[in-house]
Design a protein around this motif. Structure first.
Motif, PDB file in Angstrom:
ATOM      1  N   ARG A 238       0.992  -1.123   0.181  1.00 57.32           N
ATOM      2  CA  ARG A 238       0.081  -0.058  -0.122  1.00 57.32           C
ATOM      3  C   ARG A 238       0.772   1.497  -0.039  1.00 57.32           C
ATOM      4  O   ARG A 238       0.459   2.051  -0.651  1.00 57.32           O
ATOM      5  CB  ARG A 238      -1.147  -0.235   1.525  1.00 57.32           C
ATOM      6  CG  ARG A 238      -1.928  -0.881   1.270  1.00 57.32           C
ATOM      7  CD  ARG A 238      -3.226  -0.752   2.245  1.00 57.32           C
ATOM      8  NE  ARG A 238      -2.638  -1.581   3.557  1.00 57.32           N
ATOM      9  CZ  ARG A 238      -2.702  -2.258   3.980  1.00 57.32           C
ATOM     10  NH1 ARG A 238      -2.615  -3.351   3.448  1.00 57.32           N
ATOM     11  NH2 ARG A 238      -2.362  -2.724   5.989  1.00 57.32           N
ATOM     12  N   ALA A 243      -3.127   5.073  -2.185  1.00 56.95           N
ATOM     13  CA  ALA A 243      -4.798   5.261  -2.381  1.00 56.95           C
ATOM     14  C   ALA A 243      -4.820   7.475  -3.166  1.00 56.95           C
ATOM     15  O   ALA A 243      -4.369   7.382  -2.291  1.00 56.95           O
ATOM     16  CB  ALA A 243      -5.574   5.345  -2.296  1.00 56.95           C
ATOM     17  N   THR A 255     -18.593   3.543  -0.607  1.00 53.61           N
ATOM     18  CA  THR A 255     -17.022   3.663  -2.025  1.00 53.61           C
ATOM     19  C   THR A 255     -16.857   2.312  -1.256  1.00 53.61           C
ATOM     20  O   THR A 255     -17.244   2.245  -0.243  1.00 53.61           O
ATOM     21  CB  THR A 255     -16.544   4.995  -1.254  1.00 53.61           C
ATOM     22  OG1 THR A 255     -17.206   6.176  -1.512  1.00 53.61           O
ATOM     23  CG2 THR A 255     -15.309   4.508  -2.029  1.00 53.61           C
ATOM     24  N   TRP A 256     -15.948   1.817  -2.653  1.00 54.38           N
ATOM     25  CA  TRP A 256     -15.702   0.578  -2.092  1.00 54.38           C
ATOM     26  C   TRP A 256     -14.020   0.676  -2.845  1.00 54.38           C
ATOM     27  O   TRP A 256     -13.238   1.500  -3.390  1.00 54.38           O
ATOM     28  CB  TRP A 256     -15.781  -0.834  -3.266  1.00 54.38           C
ATOM     29  CG  TRP A 256     -17.445  -1.254  -2.543  1.00 54.38           C
ATOM     30  CD1 TRP A 256     -18.742  -1.109  -2.554  1.00 54.38           C
ATOM     31  CD2 TRP A 256     -17.460  -2.690  -1.591  1.00 54.38           C
ATOM     32  NE1 TRP A 256     -19.753  -2.179  -2.193  1.00 54.38           N
ATOM     33  CE2 TRP A 256     -18.706  -2.477  -1.387  1.00 54.38           C
ATOM     34  CE3 TRP A 256     -16.576  -3.715  -1.707  1.00 54.38           C
ATOM     35  CZ2 TRP A 256     -19.233  -4.018  -0.575  1.00 54.38           C
ATOM     36  CZ3 TRP A 256     -16.400  -4.668  -1.050  1.00 54.38           C
ATOM     37  CH2 TRP A 256     -18.728  -4.593  -0.325  1.00 54.38           C
ATOM     38  N   PHE A 257     -13.239   0.110  -2.361  1.00 58.23           N
ATOM     39  CA  PHE A 257     -11.254   0.279  -2.707  1.00 58.23           C
ATOM     40  C   PHE A 257     -11.453  -1.560  -3.077  1.00 58.23           C
ATOM     41  O   PHE A 257     -11.348  -2.155  -3.076  1.00 58.23           O
ATOM     42  CB  PHE A 257     -10.861  -0.319  -1.576  1.00 58.23           C
ATOM     43  CG  PHE A 257      -9.221  -0.069  -2.325  1.00 58.23           C
ATOM     44  CD1 PHE A 257      -8.691   2.282  -2.380  1.00 58.23           C
ATOM     45  CD2 PHE A 257      -8.398  -0.235  -2.209  1.00 58.23           C
ATOM     46  CE1 PHE A 257      -7.313   2.383  -2.730  1.00 58.23           C
ATOM     47  CE2 PHE A 257      -6.605  -0.167  -2.545  1.00 58.23           C
ATOM     48  CZ  PHE A 257      -6.834   1.605  -2.517  1.00 58.23           C
ATOM     49  N   SER A 259      -8.234  -3.512  -5.618  1.00 56.64           N
ATOM     50  CA  SER A 259      -7.013  -3.789  -5.920  1.00 56.64           C
ATOM     51  C   SER A 259      -6.910  -4.612  -6.727  1.00 56.64           C
ATOM     52  O   SER A 259      -7.811  -5.703  -6.336  1.00 56.64           O
ATOM     53  CB  SER A 259      -6.205  -3.507  -4.786  1.00 56.64           C
ATOM     54  OG  SER A 259      -6.514  -3.934  -3.833  1.00 56.64           O
ATOM     55  N   HIS A 298      -5.256  -0.391  -8.475  1.00 59.47           N
ATOM     56  CA  HIS A 298      -6.583   0.206  -7.820  1.00 59.47           C
ATOM     57  C   HIS A 298      -7.025   1.224  -8.171  1.00 59.47           C
ATOM     58  O   HIS A 298      -6.785   2.049  -8.981  1.00 59.47           O
ATOM     59  CB  HIS A 298      -5.704   0.678  -6.103  1.00 59.47           C
ATOM     60  CG  HIS A 298      -4.766   1.372  -5.804  1.00 59.47           C
ATOM     61  ND1 HIS A 298      -5.256   2.492  -5.541  1.00 59.47           N
ATOM     62  CD2 HIS A 298      -3.819   1.075  -5.403  1.00 59.47           C
ATOM     63  CE1 HIS A 298      -4.201   3.197  -5.383  1.00 59.47           C
ATOM     64  NE2 HIS A 298      -3.137   2.770  -5.669  1.00 59.47           N
ATOM     65  N   GLN A 300     -11.195   3.074  -6.558  1.00 54.58           N
ATOM     66  CA  GLN A 300     -11.931   3.130  -5.650  1.00 54.58           C
ATOM     67  C   GLN A 300     -13.465   3.454  -6.679  1.00 54.58           C
ATOM     68  O   GLN A 300     -13.287   4.020  -7.767  1.00 54.58           O
ATOM     69  CB  GLN A 300     -12.256   4.739  -5.020  1.00 54.58           C
ATOM     70  CG  GLN A 300     -10.739   4.183  -4.323  1.00 54.58           C
ATOM     71  CD  GLN A 300     -10.721   5.330  -3.308  1.00 54.58           C
ATOM     72  OE1 GLN A 300     -11.330   6.591  -2.806  1.00 54.58           O
ATOM     73  NE2 GLN A 300      -9.612   6.489  -3.182  1.00 54.58           N
ATOM     74  N   ALA A 325     -14.774   1.301   1.646  1.00 56.55           N
ATOM     75  CA  ALA A 325     -13.100   2.225   2.155  1.00 56.55           C
ATOM     76  C   ALA A 325     -13.315   2.595   3.115  1.00 56.55           C
ATOM     77  O   ALA A 325     -11.556   1.868   3.399  1.00 56.55           O
ATOM     78  CB  ALA A 325     -13.913   3.210   1.124  1.00 56.55           C
ATOM     79  N   HIS A 328     -10.469  -0.457   4.211  1.00 57.14           N
ATOM     80  CA  HIS A 328      -9.283   0.031   3.515  1.00 57.14           C
ATOM     81  C   HIS A 328      -8.926   1.178   4.563  1.00 57.14           C
ATOM     82  O   HIS A 328      -7.480   0.834   4.771  1.00 57.14           O
ATOM     83  CB  HIS A 328      -9.228   0.115   1.661  1.00 57.14           C
ATOM     84  CG  HIS A 328      -8.069  -0.128   1.575  1.00 57.14           C
ATOM     85  ND1 HIS A 328      -7.972   1.767   1.386  1.00 57.14           N
ATOM     86  CD2 HIS A 328      -7.064  -0.338   1.009  1.00 57.14           C
ATOM     87  CE1 HIS A 328      -6.841   1.749   0.997  1.00 57.14           C
ATOM     88  NE2 HIS A 328      -6.661   0.595   0.527  1.00 57.14           N
ATOM     89  N   ASP A 329      -9.356   1.930   4.661  1.00 53.54           N
ATOM     90  CA  ASP A 329      -8.980   2.800   4.899  1.00 53.54           C
ATOM     91  C   ASP A 329      -8.600   2.628   6.732  1.00 53.54           C
ATOM     92  O   ASP A 329      -7.029   2.980   6.972  1.00 53.54           O
ATOM     93  CB  ASP A 329      -9.763   4.348   5.218  1.00 53.54           C
ATOM     94  CG  ASP A 329      -9.824   5.046   4.308  1.00 53.54           C
ATOM     95  OD1 ASP A 329      -9.316   4.564   3.357  1.00 53.54           O
ATOM     96  OD2 ASP A 329     -10.995   5.901   3.920  1.00 53.54           O
TER      97      ASP A 329
END
Length: 346
Positions: A238, A243, A255-257, A259, A298, A300, A325, A328-329
């Motif tokens: 990462r 990001a 919101t989705w991340f 990769s 990746h 978003q 998201a 992920h954050d």
């Protein structure tokens, strides 16, 4: 190749002892560029000095092409160092010597004949793209050109190993790109094993095959660069490709991340994901690139689909890792390591 086994370096004794490197193990294969990254005080400079035995390790071994440097006498070590070229952050050029004369220094020191030295210097100047600058003095060269002279000088004795300690630090982006391209070319053409020590994550992406993170004297994560970038759980992966800011999702979207975790992600994965979920997918931001022929990256996205398990399952079928998201954050949050003493200043 370079093999480091249980390398430990301790400064001082008793209660005042400071362990700067603690049981490091890694290998740099032939024709491989292995990067070591880490924050200031992590032990990177000490590692560089231990690899060429400018600093004697407290314990452990540094093995270059099968020869254990840590067991050699001073006379044997001087001979062994000739097979290790070193490039530092500072080019270290002598201001009153031309580019050609600076490159010739190791040859002059060993008593190489003038004719042979001139031939070798000419070859090296051509190799680093500075044939027309042979008679230029350092002040007449750009930072990138001076570093190229430093690289040529490091190659003068035909080493099998190249140690680059912050070799691109302080250079502008164009010069950095030219130096990393040159190092990759040398790696391929000469079969060099290159240990590339840096704090610049972006430069690692440009130059390295493999990378290790050094923190408080320990290697906390390592692997092939592409593998780390495709591992959604890798903190180092990462950090290598963080990001970037993205557009906000619509009020009715989550919101989705997403990769890349596979070499076979279809280029139209956004469309396919939407079709599989029977719900539109909004692309909010993306960072996708090719590294050594491998596509990594990746994105978003905004999704209206409420079934998280379906999103994860359909993404996996496309060679993707998908997570909300917010999750992920949370995974990307850097947890500060316990405070340690800084690396001693040489």
């Amino acid at each position: 190749m370079i093999t480091v086994e249980k390398l430990t370096k301790v400064y001082g004794n008793g209660d005042s002892a400071v362990t700067v490197l603690d049981n490091l193990d890694f290998s740099v294969q032939q024709a491989e560029i292995f990067a070591v990254v880490g924050p200031s005080g992590a032990g990177k400079s000490t590692l560089a000095q231990c690899v060429n035995l400018l600093e004697r390790p407290t314990s452990g071994s540094v093995i270059v092409n099968g020869e254990n440097l840590s067991q050699l006498t001073e006379a044997q070590l001087r001979a062994a160092r000739r097979r290790i070229g070193t490039v530092f952050q500072s080019d270290g050029l002598f201001s009153r010597r031309t580019a050609a004369e600076n490159i010739s220094l190791p040859l002059d020191y060993l008593g190489v004949t003038r004719a042979d030295a001139k031939k070798r210097v000419g070859e090296l100047l051509e190799r680093v793209g500075l044939s027309s600058h042979a008679k230029h003095y350092p002040h007449q060269l750009s930072g990138g050109q001076r570093q190229r002279v430093g690289i040529a000088r490091a190659l003068a004795l035909k080493p099998t190993v190249l140690l680059a300690d912050e070799a691109t630090s302080g250079l502008d982006p164009a010069s950095t790109a030219s130096i990393t391209a040159l190092l990759k070319e040398l790696r391929t053409d000469l079969g060099l094993s290159i240990l590339f020590i840096t704090h610049e994550m972006e430069t690692v992406l440009q130059v390295a095959d493999s990378v290790a993170r050094l923190d408080n004297g320990h290697i906390v994560e390592s692997g092939r660069v592409v593998d780390l970038l495709r591992d959604a759980s890798s903190p180092l992966g990462r950090d290598l490709n963080p990001a970037k800011p993205a557009l906000p999702a619509a009020p009715d979207e989550t919101t989705w991340f997403v990769s890349y975790t596979s070499a076979h992600v279809p280029s139209d994965w956004v469309t396919r994901l939407g079709e599989a979920l029977s719900s539109p997918v909004s692309l909010l931001g993306a960072s996708i690139e090719t590294i050594e022929g491998a596509v990594v990256g990746h994105a978003q996205v905004g999704l209206r689909a409420a079934n998280a398990e379906a999103v994860i399952r359909q993404a996996q079928k496309l060679g993707l890792d998908a997570r909300p998201a917010a999750a992920h954050d949370l995974a990307s949050t850097t947890v500060a390591a316990p405070a340690g003493q800084k690396e001693p200043v040489a």
